[in-house]
Design an enzyme around this catalytic site. Structure first.
Site, PDB file in Angstrom:
ATOM      1  CG  ASN A 145      30.181   1.846  40.440  1.00  0.00           C
ATOM      2  OD1 ASN A 145      29.091   1.981  40.996  1.00  0.00           O
ATOM      3  ND2 ASN A 145      31.323   2.241  40.986  1.00  0.00           N
ATOM      4  CE  LYS A 154      31.781   5.725  39.727  1.00  0.00           C
ATOM      5  NZ  LYS A 154      32.941   6.585  39.502  1.00  0.00           N
ATOM      6  CG  HIS A 176      34.662   2.761  43.711  1.00  0.00           C
ATOM      7  ND1 HIS A 176      34.928   4.110  43.722  1.00  0.00           N
ATOM      8  CD2 HIS A 176      34.476   2.419  42.410  1.00  0.00           C
ATOM      9  CE1 HIS A 176      34.894   4.555  42.470  1.00  0.00           C
ATOM     10  NE2 HIS A 176      34.628   3.554  41.664  1.00  0.00           N
ATOM     11  CD  GLU A 190      33.534   7.386  42.979  1.00  0.00           C
ATOM     12  OE1 GLU A 190      32.463   6.772  43.127  1.00  0.00           O
ATOM     13  OE2 GLU A 190      33.971   7.731  41.857  1.00  0.00           O
ATOM     14  CD  GLU A 220      37.215   1.529  39.260  1.00  0.00           C
ATOM     15  OE1 GLU A 220      36.499   1.603  38.253  1.00  0.00           O
ATOM     16  OE2 GLU A 220      36.827   1.857  40.382  1.00  0.00           O
ATOM     17  N   GLY A 261      36.255   9.427  36.235  1.00  0.00           N
ATOM     18  CA  GLY A 261      35.369  10.562  36.025  1.00  0.00           C
ATOM     19  C   GLY A 261      36.072  11.803  35.508  1.00  0.00           C
ATOM     20  CB  SER A 298      37.895   8.028  31.648  1.00  0.00           C
ATOM     21  OG  SER A 298      37.700   8.994  32.663  1.00  0.00           O
TER      22      SER A 298
HETATM   23  P1  13P Z   1      34.216   6.503  35.135  1.00  0.00           P
HETATM   24  O1  13P Z   1      34.026   5.451  34.078  1.00  0.00           O
HETATM   25  O2  13P Z   1      33.070   7.466  35.209  1.00  0.00           O
HETATM   26  O3  13P Z   1      35.550   7.164  35.043  1.00  0.00           O
HETATM   27  O4  13P Z   1      34.185   5.733  36.553  1.00  0.00           O
HETATM   28  C1  13P Z   1      34.970   4.621  36.733  1.00  0.00           C
HETATM   29  C2  13P Z   1      34.593   3.997  38.025  1.00  0.00           C
HETATM   30  O5  13P Z   1      34.817   4.567  39.079  1.00  0.00           O
HETATM   31  C3  13P Z   1      33.903   2.703  37.995  1.00  0.00           C
HETATM   32  O6  13P Z   1      33.831   2.141  39.261  1.00  0.00           O
END
Ligand code: 13P
Length: 249
Positions: free
Chosen positions: A9, A11, A94, A96, A166, A172, A212
């Site tokens: 992803n 983003k 997601h 976010e 997640e 992150g 992560s």
């Molecule tokens: P990270 O791997 O940067 O922690 O992000 C995970 C994520 O949100 C994938 O959709």
């Protein structure tokens, strides 16, 4: 046998030239893998990514979509528009999107319906926040996210659904759920599915872990019996790291 999937992803990262560079690097490393491999660029880069990757086994997927077919929804993108540029799979829910764009379970149920009605595959994301885990409510929160957005579906819909756990506190942050924490939650998710739809459905749905995941921890996380792959953020922006994770299977 459940599908093993590793999806990157991206983003809101990578402009067009960065997308082209990353895709070139991915193409030079792509090799036969046990896992299905996907990347999710931003909307503006879906078509060039699709064109560049269509002869490979890397699938281009979208990060979001609207539930309506078309209409007065300024700034939004429909399932049909995604399909028109070769996209067959969409990430929905997601954290976010939930946090910054107020996406609720009810809205996500409509988006899931729209994607499935268009014969698209959905990677449906959910996960608890740190406060939920600290108070021991992580299973209740995750169970409700799944039930509220998905449990109106017929069991046959699940052949087009991939789940992605997640935990928000691991996204992150560099803090990964331990392989045991991931396994425990994935087993709970599968049991939640089994209670509603039976073991056949529960055992056929791929459940990805995200938060992560890095080359250093992927193998141990993926070795857990209910972890069927990963949804990778930061590490998917680097072709070496991403393929190290893909090859962790
Ligand atoms: P990270 O791997 O940067 O922690 O992000 C995970 C994520 O949100 C994938 O959709």
């Amino acid at each position: 046998m459940r599908k093993q999937i590793v999806a990157g992803n991206w983003k809101m990262n990578n402009d067009l030239s960065q997308t082209e560079s990353l895709i070139d690097a991915l193409k030079s490393k792509a090799q036969t893998s046990n896992a299905e491999v996907m990347v999710a660029p931003t909307f503006t880069n879906l078509y060039p990514a699709f064109e560049a990757l269509k002869t490979t086994n890397i699938e281009v997927v979208a990060q979001n979509m609207h539930f309506a077919e078309n209409g007065a929804y300024t700034g939004e993108i429909s399932a049909n528009m995604l399909k028109g540029v070769g996209v067959q799979t969409v990430i929905l829910g997601h954290s976010e999107r939930r946090e910054y764009f107020n996406e609720t379970d009810e809205l996500l149920a409509k988006k899931v319906d729209a994607a499935l009605a268009n014969n698209m595959r959905v990677i449906f994301c959910f996960g608890e926040e740190l406060a939920d885990r600290k108070s021991g409510n992580e299973e209740t929160v995750v169970g409700n996210q799944i039930k509220n957005a998905l449990f109106h579906l017929e069991s046959s819909a699940f052949k087009n659904i991939v789940l992605a756990y997640e935990p928000v506190w691991a996204i992150g942050t560099g803090e990964t759920a331990s392989p045991e924490q991931a396994q425990d939650m994935h087993a709970f998710i599968r049991k939640t599915l089994a209670d509603k739809y039976g073991n056949d459905v529960a055992n056929s749905v791929s459940i990805l872990y995200g938060g992560s995941v890095k080359p250093a921890n992927a193998e141990e996380i993926f070795s857990k019996p209910d972890v069927d792959g990963g949804l990778i953020g930061g590490a998917s922006l680097n072709a070496d790291d991403f393929f190290a994770i893909v090859n962790a299977f």
